[in-house]
Design a protein around this motif. Sequence first.
Motif, PDB file in Angstrom:
ATOM      1  N   ASN C 124     -13.174 -17.474   9.104  1.00 33.13           N
ATOM      2  CA  ASN C 124     -14.519 -17.975   9.396  1.00 33.13           C
ATOM      3  C   ASN C 124     -15.006 -17.547  10.762  1.00 33.13           C
ATOM      4  N   GLN C 182      -1.736 -10.894  -5.258  1.00 35.03           N
ATOM      5  CA  GLN C 182      -0.893 -10.202  -6.225  1.00 35.03           C
ATOM      6  C   GLN C 182       0.530 -10.731  -6.195  1.00 35.03           C
ATOM      7  N   GLN C 183       1.207 -10.538  -7.301  1.00 37.34           N
ATOM      8  CA  GLN C 183       2.533 -11.122  -7.432  1.00 37.34           C
ATOM      9  C   GLN C 183       3.556 -10.499  -6.487  1.00 37.34           C
ATOM     10  N   GLU C 186       3.793 -12.519  -3.435  1.00 42.71           N
ATOM     11  CA  GLU C 186       4.562 -13.735  -3.677  1.00 42.71           C
ATOM     12  C   GLU C 186       6.054 -13.402  -3.656  1.00 42.71           C
ATOM     13  N   ARG C 189       7.350 -13.068  -0.194  1.00 39.23           N
ATOM     14  CA  ARG C 189       7.602 -14.376   0.427  1.00 39.23           C
ATOM     15  C   ARG C 189       8.882 -14.991  -0.113  1.00 39.23           C
ATOM     16  N   ALA C 193      10.464 -12.854   3.606  1.00 37.32           N
ATOM     17  CA  ALA C 193       9.721 -12.034   4.564  1.00 37.32           C
ATOM     18  C   ALA C 193       8.739 -12.894   5.342  1.00 37.32           C
ATOM     19  N   ARG C 197       5.819  -9.005   8.503  1.00 39.88           N
ATOM     20  CA  ARG C 197       6.375  -8.035   7.578  1.00 39.88           C
ATOM     21  C   ARG C 197       5.493  -7.886   6.354  1.00 39.88           C
ATOM     22  N   PHE C 201       4.143  -4.204   5.927  1.00 44.31           N
ATOM     23  CA  PHE C 201       4.845  -3.404   4.939  1.00 44.31           C
ATOM     24  C   PHE C 201       4.338  -3.577   3.520  1.00 44.31           C
ATOM     25  N   HIS C 202       3.702  -4.699   3.255  1.00 47.85           N
ATOM     26  CA  HIS C 202       3.277  -4.927   1.884  1.00 47.85           C
ATOM     27  C   HIS C 202       1.769  -4.811   1.710  1.00 47.85           C
ATOM     28  N   PRO C 205      -0.042  -1.018   3.314  1.00 45.73           N
ATOM     29  CA  PRO C 205       0.068   0.215   2.522  1.00 45.73           C
ATOM     30  C   PRO C 205      -0.736   0.189   1.237  1.00 45.73           C
ATOM     31  N   ASN C 206      -0.971  -1.011   0.718  1.00 40.37           N
ATOM     32  CA  ASN C 206      -1.720  -1.083  -0.524  1.00 40.37           C
ATOM     33  C   ASN C 206      -3.218  -1.161  -0.306  1.00 40.37           C
TER      34      ASN C 206
END
Lengths: 326, 321, 295
Positions: C124, C182-183, C186, C189, C193, C197, C201-202, C205-206
């Motif tokens: 916000n 996205q799964q 999850e 986690r 992580a 991270r 890293f997740h 890149p996407n």
Amino acid sequence: MVKALLEVKNLRTEFHTEEGVFPALDDISFSLNAGETLGLVGESGCGKSVTALSIMRLLPYAGRITRGSIYFDGQNLLKKNEKEMRKIRGRRLSMIFQEPMTSLNPVYTIGDQVAEVIMIHRNTSKKEALAQAVKALEMVMIPMPESKIKEYPHQLSGGMRQRVMIAMALACNPEILIADEPTTALDVTIQAQIINLMLKLKEELGTAIILITHDLGVVAEMAQRVAVMYAGKIVEMADVQTIFEGALNPYTEGLLKSIPSIEQEGKKLHVIKGSVPHPLHMPQGCSFHPRCPYVIDKCREVPPGLINVSATHYVCCWNINREVKQ
Amino acid sequence: MSNLLQVQNLKKYFPIGAGIWGNPRQQVKAVDGVTFNVKEGETFGIVGESGCGKSTLGRVILHLLEPTSGKILFENKDISHLSKEGLRQLRRNMQIIFQDPYASLNSRMTVSYIIREPLVVHGIGTRKEQDERVMELLNVVGLNSSHARKYPHEFSGGQRQRIGIARALALNPKLVICDEPVSALDVSIQSQVLNLLQELQSQYKLTYIFISHDLSVVRYISDRVAVMYLGKIMELANKSDIYRQPLHPYTKALLSAIPIPKVKAKREKILLEGDIPNPASPPQGCRFSTRCPVVQKGCAEEEPEFKEVMNNHFAACHLIR
Amino acid sequence: MPQVEVVLAASPKKNNQVRYWFKLLTRNKSAFVGAVIFIALILVAVFAPLIAPYAPNDMDPGKRLQPMSDEHYFGTDGFGRDVFSRVIYGTQVSLGVGTSVVLVTTVVGIILGLLSGYYRFLDNILMRILDGLMAFPAIILQIAIMAVLGARFINVVIALAIVYSPRMARVVRSAVLVQKEQQYIEAARSIGANDLRINLFHLLPNCMAPIIIQATMIFAYSVLAEASLSFLGVGVPPEIPSWGNILEEGRVFIRRAPWMITFPGIAIATCVLALNMFGDGLRDILDPKIRKKQN
């Protein structure tokens, strides 16, 4: 002999992709009689949805029917142009899809969508079409249809939406209904309701149904004849009892054994080893041979044709007279 | 067998329509008071339809979601509220296998890193040891070392699920929550993965909580089964009792609704009326009262107690004596 | 998953990523042409001293305002400097500004975008601030900042970066909002992580596809903005031969020596056009693949 309502002969559908052209359907032949329910069974990628889309001539841009014929009531659908097909779709040949959440247009009311089908094919006024829409919703046992026609798809549950789809498909009393995985996305208790509804409607309206599904339980409840597909071919076709009790094709046999059931309690589940081959790298000979427990030399070289085991039982296999492994 | 996990009156509510500071107008009561134990080495099946809260329950146990109230005990230690360090420890003991083999693997990572990452995060082993462990895990799930350098999109659904299983096993957990692990797979691949899960269980002495909507699969793999409806457990018993002698009307209806792959299987189908109610406003009294085929007066007034009605057989229904 | 899409998505990608990307690039005409022109411009900037026949600030008062000739391909300007050489060296300035601005906005945008996308309470606050910045018409804000900071190369980069970072941040934020659910996040986690991270890293890149596309767009905006600022006299100092400066100098002589504005104008247009084509083509290449991948 009664002439079949739908006759698919030697149908071949190809897909053009970046990596090459491959046959999604490789020489499919089957027929459907008036009022009959044919189950089209197989796992993902076997071509059952492509079959439905080919019959409806609704293939995506990359798909092309390259061989064969589809005779509907004596006329070859493949020779019709788009305008003629539009007269047939929804009126004589209808389809319902797997995902009721996305198959309904979210910005139009239920009433508008059902009425649309009626207006297109029956040439009525909007008012008249809405009245008929209410009747169609009654037919699929939606409670309080007069108020439901003003609602939007997001206000309805999955089961309700599927009923609406069925109402739309059957509004003009088509001769054939193609149902592509109609209950897969639904909960078990709702699935039971929808199956019950479809059986009831079939009785009342006499519609022939092509039921596409991977769920053998649904097939057992609804179908009279069953065609099992693998990698774009029909590998076995027979009446439903024969398929479940006297299947001769090894893939059908393996599939039936893979389903967890009471008899297999405690024992290891039967496994069909390996996985479905990539459409661009089909094995030579029989496409199932690398995974088949009964493979013989001939299977590796020559693709088997459809053998007529009895008047109603067709099997695609070289090794029918084998000893069945437990 | 001792209890590996104990869940006591666990609740998880999600607020909807919340303002920035005000209290939420409504709550989705995804899990509304659930109590059960999971014994070491068993497979505890949780079954139910959409909105029943089974997936949420799995995630709360794992602390991917924080519980609203209630207690969770792991190896007799209270893990309901954990510090950061406590959570890290928990992750080594409890892992999860996800439903969607396509979405649960990071498509930008190699398979080797996906499986190795848990070890990296927890600082276990040297790089060489980690790589060896990855190879070991790949073999154990039926893949081979050549797959390590590939990316997820090069694999089929069944293979991706195996990668997910390898990742879950990397930290040697005691408890693995399987959240619909085979629902997205074809029947012939399902059986492969189910067999694998069973082999791994006996090899590594794992305890499973197996969540699924597919009653046939749950029946096959579970030792005990809990049936959930709208955030509560309706019935809990060992496998044979649930399937052969269901006591709760919902369980009975659920079982009769499964299409059996047998022609002319003669049985009485109990068809439920109406749809599953909205979890944000569950029915008064017994949640199942709006659809129950044997509903009586009084069912909609008082919520039935979840209690032991036969030996090791629990149910929540006014009509069961 | 619909049958048909299973089949289409199952087509194997070549393992050699470079060859695969090259193949995709050549198939899309827009991206290919854009890329070729842009690479040509880069080469011009790098080899400017070899290509340009004269030094950009070499004055020859005897040869003022000469039209195009064999000695001066683009003619000369009011000080007798070779316009061709100046335009060549101008490439260095424009591409230099573009590259610097893209670098800064990408880093800042990624940081802000990740923070707002991942932490709702930060979202916000940050978004309102960025919205405020974006409410100003870009050029006005840039002029204002330059007026405060003074006309220097580094200040141009700062001004443009301030104005364009919110755009990058928004793009990153939307991508993060989608990917966050996205799964595989999850799953990250569930293995323990921590947030850092997961973000680095997740998530990041996407989210690269929209970032890359936005970066090419920001490059184009920067080239144009620098030219505009210099034209208005609040860009790079006049001794640096930027396209905008050349344009500004030519403004007075527009009747006597139109070549002074024509060629820098063509240079600007070509550069921006090439970048836009490349960006559009990239969007086409990357988007359907994203959809296919998520299937």
